[in-house]
Design a protein around this motif. Structure first.
Motif, PDB file in Angstrom:
ATOM      1  N   UNK A 103     -11.637  -4.307  18.899  1.00 20.04           N
ATOM      2  CA  UNK A 103     -11.322  -4.004  17.513  1.00 20.04           C
ATOM      3  C   UNK A 103     -11.036  -5.313  16.782  1.00 20.04           C
ATOM      4  N   UNK A 104     -11.523  -5.407  15.564  1.00 18.24           N
ATOM      5  CA  UNK A 104     -11.278  -6.584  14.740  1.00 18.24           C
ATOM      6  C   UNK A 104     -10.203  -6.272  13.697  1.00 18.24           C
ATOM      7  N   UNK A 105      -9.730  -7.309  13.031  1.00 15.39           N
ATOM      8  CA  UNK A 105      -8.750  -7.109  11.964  1.00 15.39           C
ATOM      9  C   UNK A 105      -9.354  -6.243  10.860  1.00 15.39           C
ATOM     10  N   UNK A 106     -10.615  -6.480  10.533  1.00 17.19           N
ATOM     11  CA  UNK A 106     -11.258  -5.681   9.491  1.00 17.19           C
ATOM     12  C   UNK A 106     -11.320  -4.207   9.885  1.00 17.19           C
ATOM     13  N   UNK A 107     -11.624  -3.932  11.132  1.00 13.31           N
ATOM     14  CA  UNK A 107     -11.665  -2.540  11.600  1.00 13.31           C
ATOM     15  C   UNK A 107     -10.288  -1.900  11.538  1.00 13.31           C
ATOM     16  N   UNK A 108      -9.249  -2.637  11.925  1.00 13.48           N
ATOM     17  CA  UNK A 108      -7.880  -2.122  11.861  1.00 13.48           C
ATOM     18  C   UNK A 108      -7.477  -1.862  10.409  1.00 13.48           C
ATOM     19  N   UNK A 109      -7.848  -2.780   9.526  1.00 12.29           N
ATOM     20  CA  UNK A 109      -7.534  -2.626   8.108  1.00 12.29           C
ATOM     21  C   UNK A 109      -8.223  -1.387   7.545  1.00 12.29           C
ATOM     22  N   UNK A 110      -9.502  -1.220   7.861  1.00 11.69           N
ATOM     23  CA  UNK A 110     -10.240  -0.054   7.367  1.00 11.69           C
ATOM     24  C   UNK A 110      -9.647   1.249   7.910  1.00 11.69           C
ATOM     25  N   UNK A 111      -9.212   1.235   9.159  1.00 14.90           N
ATOM     26  CA  UNK A 111      -8.591   2.427   9.740  1.00 14.90           C
ATOM     27  C   UNK A 111      -7.316   2.789   8.984  1.00 14.90           C
ATOM     28  N   UNK A 112      -6.506   1.785   8.652  1.00 12.73           N
ATOM     29  CA  UNK A 112      -5.262   2.042   7.922  1.00 12.73           C
ATOM     30  C   UNK A 112      -5.545   2.452   6.481  1.00 12.73           C
ATOM     31  N   UNK A 113      -6.586   1.906   5.899  1.00 14.23           N
ATOM     32  CA  UNK A 113      -6.978   2.343   4.548  1.00 14.23           C
ATOM     33  C   UNK A 113      -7.358   3.824   4.567  1.00 14.23           C
ATOM     34  N   UNK A 153      -6.180   6.074   6.477  1.00 12.10           N
ATOM     35  CA  UNK A 153      -4.975   6.890   6.651  1.00 12.10           C
ATOM     36  C   UNK A 153      -4.063   6.889   5.430  1.00 12.10           C
ATOM     37  N   UNK A 154      -3.998   5.742   4.734  1.00 13.63           N
ATOM     38  CA  UNK A 154      -2.973   5.584   3.701  1.00 13.63           C
ATOM     39  C   UNK A 154      -3.481   5.409   2.276  1.00 13.63           C
ATOM     40  N   UNK A 155      -4.507   4.625   2.077  1.00 16.19           N
ATOM     41  CA  UNK A 155      -4.870   4.211   0.730  1.00 16.19           C
ATOM     42  C   UNK A 155      -5.260   5.387  -0.156  1.00 16.19           C
ATOM     43  N   UNK A 156      -4.686   5.395  -1.359  1.00 16.85           N
ATOM     44  CA  UNK A 156      -4.989   6.445  -2.318  1.00 16.85           C
ATOM     45  C   UNK A 156      -4.231   7.733  -2.080  1.00 16.85           C
ATOM     46  N   UNK A 198       4.862   2.719  -2.762  1.00 21.59           N
ATOM     47  CA  UNK A 198       4.134   3.005  -3.989  1.00 21.59           C
ATOM     48  C   UNK A 198       3.309   4.271  -3.792  1.00 21.59           C
ATOM     49  N   UNK A 199       3.093   4.975  -4.874  1.00 25.79           N
ATOM     50  CA  UNK A 199       2.234   6.156  -4.802  1.00 25.79           C
ATOM     51  C   UNK A 199       1.164   5.995  -5.864  1.00 25.79           C
ATOM     52  N   UNK A 200      -0.091   5.913  -5.491  1.00 21.09           N
ATOM     53  CA  UNK A 200      -0.587   6.070  -4.124  1.00 21.09           C
ATOM     54  C   UNK A 200      -0.289   4.839  -3.266  1.00 21.09           C
ATOM     55  N   UNK A 201      -0.314   5.033  -1.968  1.00 23.39           N
ATOM     56  CA  UNK A 201      -0.082   3.948  -1.011  1.00 23.39           C
ATOM     57  C   UNK A 201      -1.217   2.939  -1.086  1.00 23.39           C
TER      58      UNK A 201
END
Length: 103
Positions: free
Chosen positions: A1-11, A13-16, A41-44
Motif C-alpha cells: 500500500x502506498x501513501x496515496x492509496x491510504x489517503x484515497x481509502x480515508x477519503x 470513508x470520511x471526505x464529504x 468540520x462537517x463535512x469531514x
C-alpha cells in the motif's frame, strides 16, 4: 500500500461526510508521510498535511493495509507495538469502530 492509496481509502470513508467523530485524527506512516482527517468540520476532510491532531496513530503502511484487510486486528496491533497512539486514546477506538462500520 502506498501513501496515496491510504489517503484515497480515508477519503472514501470520511471526505464529504459527517462521521460524527468530532475530532482530528492523524495516521503517521513515518518516513512515508501522514494522512490527516479533520472530523471536527462537517463535512469531514482528508489531506496529507502534517498538523497537530487530537489523536495520532503511528503505524507502517504494510500494517495499515493488514488492518484494513482484517488480517490484523486493532487491539492486536496496539498490544504488539505495531500501532502506537498518542493523544486521545478514545479517538483511536472511535476511528476503528467508524472505519469498521463503513466497510
Amino acid at each position: 500500500m502506498t501513501l496515496d492509496e491510504a489517503t484515497q481509502a480515508m477519503r472514501g470513508l470520511f471526505e464529504g461526510k459527517d462521521s460524527g467523530l468530532d475530532r482530528t485524527l492523524k495516521l503517521d506512516f513515518g518516513a512515508d508521510g501522514v494522512v490527516f482527517i479533520d472530523a471536527k468540520s462537517a463535512p469531514n476532510s482528508v489531506s496529507n498535511e502534517d498538523r497537530e491532531a487530537d489523536t495520532t496513530m503511528s503505524i507502517s503502511l504494510a500494517n495499515f493495509e493488514k488492518l484494513r484487510s482484517g488480517e490484523l486486528q486493532g487491539q492486536q496491533a496496539f498490544m504488539s507495538g505495531a500501532l502506537s497512539v498518542e493523544g486521545d486514546l478514545m479517538g483511536a477506538m472511535a476511528f476503528g469502530t467508524y472505519s469498521a462500520s463503513q466497510q
